[in-house]
Design an enzyme around this catalytic site. Structure first.
Site, PDB file in Angstrom:
ATOM      1  CE  LYS A  89      12.097  61.890 -11.744  1.00 29.50           C
ATOM      2  NZ  LYS A  89      11.502  61.733 -10.468  1.00 29.50           N
ATOM      3  CE  LYS A 156      16.609  55.357 -11.973  1.00 28.40           C
ATOM      4  NZ  LYS A 156      16.044  56.488 -12.694  1.00 28.40           N
TER       5      LYS A 156
END
Length: 186
Positions: A89, A156
């Site tokens: 991911k 982020k």
């Protein structure tokens, strides 16, 4: 976590450090399993049951959790031991950040050449330059809107990838340099 009953499975959809998953698994009471299940997609994908679920952990635990996961996820990809899905991911998010940044450069180049972004995107999504941001532009979403919506997530995600790379002693090379633009102040 401390109150989970034996036989329970904690499914975490967090995108963060693989070390955090190891900490969670180490704190899990006996008989409580942890599945690493970061996601790719949007609220629309959840509602349609087509959120991509990347799974790390035990295949047996995945099979036990599958009926719940199938209510919002398809495909559900088993990728290996706990932490594997999280690492994939993070790589996916870094690649998306780079793709988003390079798509912005391509849009600017097209505009400098007198080609509007929608026309450019319509051609590129059926060519070898196809990518997710271009698909949005081709569908009528202006690149600026895509960038504005994605920017907080890219800041982020690129920060997390940088932290994990530092933890693991890995150099991100050109991927890190291109994606690092998201961490620069405007």
């Amino acid at each position: 976590l401390a109150h989970m009953q034996p036989g329970s499975i904690l499914v975490t959809h967090v995108t963060g450090s693989p070390a955090l998953l190891e900490e969670i698994a180490a704190q899990a009471p006996d008989g409580v399993s942890v599945l690493d299940v970061p996601v790719s997609g949007s609220a629309v994908d959840i509602a349609q049951g087509t959120l991509t679920l990347l799974v790390g952990g035990s295949e047996a635990d995945l099979e036990r959790a599958r009926p719940v996961l199938e209510s919002y996820g398809d495909p559900i990809l088993f990728l290996g031991p706990l932490g594997t899905a999280m690492k994939i991911k993070l790589i996916n998010n870094l690649l998306f950040a780079v793709t988003l940044r390079l798509t912005g450069e391509a849009v600017a180049l097209g505009e400098a050449m007198g080609v509007d972004e929608h026309t450019l995107a319509r051609a590129l999504v059926v060519s070898s330059g196809r990518n997710f941001p271009l698909m949005g532009i081709a569908a009528g979403r202006p690149f600026a809107a895509t960038m504005q919506g994605a920017r907080p997530f890219m800041v982020k995600d690129v920060s997390v990838v940088n932290e994990v790379a530092d933890e693991l002693g890995i150099e991100l090379g050109s991927l890190g340099k291109i994606a690092g633009v998201f961490l620069e102040k405007d």
